[in-house]
Design a protein around this motif. Sequence first.
Motif, PDB file in Angstrom:
ATOM      1  N   GLY A   1       0.711  -1.148  -0.203  1.00 12.47           N
ATOM      2  CA  GLY A   1      -0.159   0.121  -0.115  1.00 12.47           C
ATOM      3  C   GLY A   1       0.857   1.275   0.045  1.00 12.47           C
ATOM      4  N   HIS A   2       1.989   1.169   0.915  1.00 13.83           N
ATOM      5  CA  HIS A   2       2.798   2.219   1.006  1.00 13.83           C
ATOM      6  C   HIS A   2       3.531   2.586  -0.450  1.00 13.83           C
ATOM      7  CE1 HIS A   2       5.682   5.281   2.547  1.00 13.83           C
ATOM      8  NE2 HIS A   2       6.539   4.455   1.844  1.00 13.83           N
ATOM      9  N   SER A   3       3.808   1.412  -1.038  1.00 13.10           N
ATOM     10  CA  SER A   3       4.922   1.688  -2.306  1.00 13.10           C
ATOM     11  C   SER A   3       3.842   2.040  -3.573  1.00 13.10           C
ATOM     12  CB  SER A   3       5.414   0.390  -2.418  1.00 13.10           C
ATOM     13  OG  SER A   3       6.244  -0.123  -1.969  1.00 13.10           O
ATOM     14  N   ALA A   4       2.655   1.774  -3.596  1.00  8.04           N
ATOM     15  CA  ALA A   4       1.558   2.223  -4.284  1.00  8.04           C
ATOM     16  C   ALA A   4       1.163   3.498  -4.404  1.00  8.04           C
ATOM     17  CB  ALA A   4       0.332   1.209  -4.147  1.00  8.04           C
ATOM     18  N   ARG A   5       1.538   4.288  -3.536  1.00  8.62           N
ATOM     19  CA  ARG A   5       1.491   5.810  -3.387  1.00  8.62           C
ATOM     20  C   ARG A   5       1.990   6.527  -4.839  1.00  8.62           C
ATOM     21  NH1 ARG A   5       3.846   8.749   1.304  1.00  8.62           N
ATOM     22  NH2 ARG A   5       5.681   8.043   0.371  1.00  8.62           N
ATOM     23  N   SER A   6       1.082   7.382  -5.186  1.00  7.92           N
ATOM     24  CA  SER A   6       1.346   8.089  -6.378  1.00  7.92           C
ATOM     25  C   SER A   6       2.745   8.940  -6.169  1.00  7.92           C
ATOM     26  CB  SER A   6       0.282   9.046  -6.687  1.00  7.92           C
ATOM     27  OG  SER A   6       0.529   9.985  -7.906  1.00  7.92           O
ATOM     28  N   ALA A   7       3.680   8.968  -7.260  1.00  4.33           N
ATOM     29  CA  ALA A   7       4.724   9.614  -7.015  1.00  4.33           C
ATOM     30  C   ALA A   7       4.592  11.307  -7.415  1.00  4.33           C
ATOM     31  CB  ALA A   7       5.806   9.071  -8.049  1.00  4.33           C
ATOM     32  N   ASP A   8       3.203  11.476  -7.762  1.00  2.00           N
ATOM     33  CA  ASP A   8       3.081  12.846  -8.227  1.00  2.00           C
ATOM     34  C   ASP A   8       2.175  13.493  -6.981  1.00  2.00           C
ATOM     35  OD1 ASP A   8       4.195  12.636 -10.804  1.00  2.00           O
ATOM     36  OD2 ASP A   8       2.583  11.702 -11.564  1.00  2.00           O
ATOM     37  N   GLN A   9       2.328  12.856  -5.904  1.00  3.29           N
ATOM     38  CA  GLN A   9       1.457  13.637  -4.926  1.00  3.29           C
ATOM     39  C   GLN A   9       2.343  15.000  -4.703  1.00  3.29           C
ATOM     40  OE1 GLN A   9       0.855  11.413  -1.183  1.00  3.29           O
ATOM     41  NE2 GLN A   9      -0.449  10.280  -2.037  1.00  3.29           N
ATOM     42  N   PRO A  10       1.408  16.234  -4.286  1.00  4.82           N
ATOM     43  CA  PRO A  10       2.332  17.203  -4.294  1.00  4.82           C
ATOM     44  C   PRO A  10       3.257  17.320  -3.057  1.00  4.82           C
ATOM     45  CG  PRO A  10      -0.298  17.384  -4.340  1.00  4.82           C
ATOM     46  CD  PRO A  10      -0.083  16.247  -4.231  1.00  4.82           C
ATOM     47  N   ARG A  11       3.134  16.829  -2.177  1.00  7.28           N
ATOM     48  CA  ARG A  11       4.010  16.802  -0.904  1.00  7.28           C
ATOM     49  C   ARG A  11       5.195  16.094  -1.046  1.00  7.28           C
ATOM     50  NH1 ARG A  11       4.200  21.163   1.145  1.00  7.28           N
ATOM     51  NH2 ARG A  11       5.622  20.194   2.739  1.00  7.28           N
TER      52      ARG A  11
ATOM     53  N   ALA B   1       9.407   3.004  -4.611  1.00  5.57           N
ATOM     54  CA  ALA B   1       8.708   3.094  -5.764  1.00  5.57           C
ATOM     55  C   ALA B   1       8.717   4.275  -6.412  1.00  5.57           C
ATOM     56  CB  ALA B   1       7.043   2.675  -5.267  1.00  5.57           C
ATOM     57  N   VAL B   2       8.498   5.630  -5.464  1.00  5.91           N
ATOM     58  CA  VAL B   2       8.494   6.880  -5.922  1.00  5.91           C
ATOM     59  C   VAL B   2       9.933   7.180  -6.565  1.00  5.91           C
ATOM     60  CG1 VAL B   2       8.474   9.234  -5.096  1.00  5.91           C
ATOM     61  CG2 VAL B   2       6.955   7.574  -4.253  1.00  5.91           C
ATOM     62  N   GLY B   3      11.049   6.765  -6.153  1.00  6.45           N
ATOM     63  CA  GLY B   3      12.353   6.999  -6.739  1.00  6.45           C
ATOM     64  C   GLY B   3      12.326   6.378  -7.953  1.00  6.45           C
ATOM     65  N   ARG B   4      11.767   5.369  -8.158  1.00  7.75           N
ATOM     66  CA  ARG B   4      11.863   4.541  -9.512  1.00  7.75           C
ATOM     67  C   ARG B   4      11.021   5.493 -10.605  1.00  7.75           C
ATOM     68  NH1 ARG B   4      13.402  -0.670 -11.017  1.00  7.75           N
ATOM     69  NH2 ARG B   4      13.433  -1.306  -8.843  1.00  7.75           N
TER      70      ARG B   4
END
Length: 757
Positions: free
Chosen positions: A74-84, A237-240
Motif C-alpha cells: 500500500g505504501h509503495s503504491a502511493r502516487s509519485a506525483d503527490q504534491p508533498r 517506488a517513488v524514486g523509480r
Amino acid sequence: MRIRGNGLLRVVVLVVTLSLTLVLLPIAINVGTGGTAPAFLAQYVDWTWPVIGLLWLVAILTGLWEFRSRRTVGHSARSADQPRNRPNALARIDRYLADRVAGSLASRTRLALALDERPEAVIPPYDLLVQPLASSVTEIREDADIATAFEDLQDSVLILGAPGAGKTTLLLDLARSLAARAHSEPEHPIPVLVDLAGWSGSTARHDDDDPDDSALLAGFVRWFLDELSSRYQIPVAVGRVWLRKGRLGLLLDGVDEIAGAQRGKLAPVLEELQHRYLIGQLAVTCRIQDYERLPQPLRLYGAVRIRPLSRRQVLDYFASAGQELAGARAAIEQDDDLWDLVDSPLMLNVMALAYRGRDARDIAAGAVADHRRELFDTYVSEVLARYRSTGRQYDSRSAVRSLWCLAWWTRTRAGDRIAVPRRLTPNGWYGLVLPPVGYLAHMVCLPALFAGLVGGATLATAALYGVPAGLAVGAYGLLLVHVRPRTWWVLQDRQNQPRLLLTAVMLCTGAVAGLASVMIGAGLVSLLPAWLGLALGAAAVGASYGLELILSTTNGRRLLLGVRLALVTVLGWLVFTRSESPGKFVACLAVGLIVAQGIRLVKALPMDHRVYPHSADESQDGPRATWRMDPWVLGGVLVGLLTAVILGARISPEPEAVLGVLVGGIAAKAWRRRAPLFAGGPSRILHGLLLRWSGYLPWRRGPFLRYAADRYVLARSGRSEYAFIHLLVRDHLADCDPDALAAKVDRRIAERARRRG
C-alpha cells in the motif's frame, strides 16, 4: 507470479496452522480435564500443548508478515506525483547537504577552486537529452565555478582531481546550487548526491526490477533507489518513477572508492542507464590516477580537473587568518619543501588546524615524506587534544587505537574505502594480528572456555546419570583437548592485560554452554522413543562420516573412517539391544557427541584471526602449550564432579550411561582440522570482544564516531553513517604506530594544560 506465490504460501500456512490447532486444542483440553485422547494419539499426548504453542507462534508470525506485506504494498503504491513528495524530498536533501558541509573540513576553508577543461577524458554521448544548438563543442567560461561549468557542459560532467583537491567539496557545492534552483523551478530535477563506495556491482535480479534492464543495470538501479530511501527517505517506488521520468539529477561521488574489481562496470552501466532512463543531469567524481586506470572512459559530455592551489591562494589564506596562522605562514615561506605538501584544500586545512596559534619552529625540518608524517601526526594530536564539552570523552590511547583499527579495516578489509562500516566487525578480522589480543585469546580465553565447557558438561551428566557417567565425560573431554589440531600457542611475552574478570566471564560462558547443551540435548532425546533417538543419532553420524568419506583425499583415511564407523555401529547396536535402559544409553550417546562438537568449536575459535604453520604442534612449544590446558580442564572436571556430589548425584555406576558416553566419544570426529560451519560467528564475537577489551575498539560505536567527527577526524556522511575526512587521513592512521601517536596526543594535552595554568 513469485509475489503472488509467496502470498498464497502464507495463506496456506495460516489455514493449515489454524486447522491443526482447532483439531488439537479440544484433545489437549479433554486430556487436561481428566479425559483421554484417541488411541492413535495416546503415546504423543505429552507433546500436544508444545505443538499447539508452536502452531500459534507460526500463525502469529505469518499473520504479522501478511499484514506487513500489505502495508508495504500500500505504501509503495502511493502516487509519485503527490504534491508533498517533491518539497519533502528537497527539505531532506537540504538538511543532508547542510550536515555534510558542516561536518567537513571544507567548511573551515572556503577557497575558489580553479578548473581546467579535460574533454579528452570522456567520450561525448551521442544521445544527450539536451543537445547544444551550435555544432561546435561548448567550452566552459573562464574562472567559472562548478555550477557554471556544469551548465556549460550540458549538465553532464566528470570532476577529476588529486587526493584532497576538493572533488567532494565541489560536488556538494553543485548539489546545493541545483537544490536551490529546484526549489524555485518546479520542473527542475531534484539533485541527489550518492557515494559510489556502497555499490558492489551486483547482477542478482529481483521481482521488482525492470525486465528490460540488464542484470547489471537492474542491480545498479536497485542499489541507487535503496540509497535514496535510506539517505533521503524517498520511497523506492517513488524514486523509480522519478528516475524513469527524468526528475532526478544524479551526483555520484567517488569512482575510486568502488571495489577495484567492480570499477570497470561503471562505464557500461552508466551508458545503459542513460539509454534506458531520462537522465537530464549527471556528475561523477574520481581521482585522476584511478580514473586513468579504468578500462573504459565514461560517456559524459565533458570533464574538468581541479587545479592545485597556487602559492598566492595559500598566502592569501594565511594572511586572512591573521596572527593565528602567522607561524605557519612564516614556516612555509622559509621552507620550500612545504610547498610540495600544501597544494590542496585538504592539506591547507590540515596545516591550519595543526598549527593554529603555534610557532613556526614547531614544524620540523626534513624531507617531504617526514614533513607529511609530522604534519598529519601534529594534526591528529592537535584535534584530539582539544577538549569538547559535549559528548563522551575518551583517553588518548583508546581513541587512537580505535581510529587505527577503523582505518586499517576500511583500507584492508572493506574495499579500500573511507566510509566506516556499519558494524565494526562485519566479516571477521583476518590478518589483524595484535599481541595483546593474541595473548588474551590463547592464554586466557581458550583455557577458561575449555575448563568451563568440560566442567559444565561433567556436572550436567553426573547430575542426570550419575558420577561415573560424569567422570567418563570429563576423561574423554580431557583426551579430546589433546587431539589435534591444537590451535593455541604459548606466548612468551606476557601482556599487561586485565585477566581476572575476563577469565571469570569465559569460565561462566563455557560452563553455561556445557551445562545447557547437555541438559537440553539429553532432555530432548529422552522425550523421544529410544528407537527414534537412536535412528536420529545414527543418521547424524552417518551423514557426517559420509561427507568426510567424500572429502577425504587418501584411501588410508577412507579405510580408517570406514573401520571407525563400523565399530561405532556394532557397539551401539549391541549395547542398545541388550541394555535394560536403552533410552539412557541413547541420551548419553547424544551427550558424547555434543561435548565433542563443543570442544571442536572452541578449538576453531582462534583460527579466525591467527594462523599458525601446520608444524606448530611438533615445535618445542607444542607440548608445553598442550600441558597448559590440562590443569584448567582437569580443574573444571573436578569442580563439576564435586558440585554434582554435593547436589546428591548417584555414586553407583550405570553401565548404559557410561557406555553411551564412550560410544558417542568414539563416534565424534573431533580430530578434523576443518572448523565447524557455525564457528565463524562465535569466533568473530570473541575477537570483537577482545579488541574492545584491550582498547582497540570502542564498546559503543555511536558515541565514539560522534566524538571523532566532532574532532574533524571523521565526517558524518548520512544517518548514522560516518567516513574519514579524507583518504590521506585514513591512510596515515592505518600506517601509524597507535601507541606512539597516542603518546604525542598526551604530550600535546600536557602542553595545553601548562599554557592554561
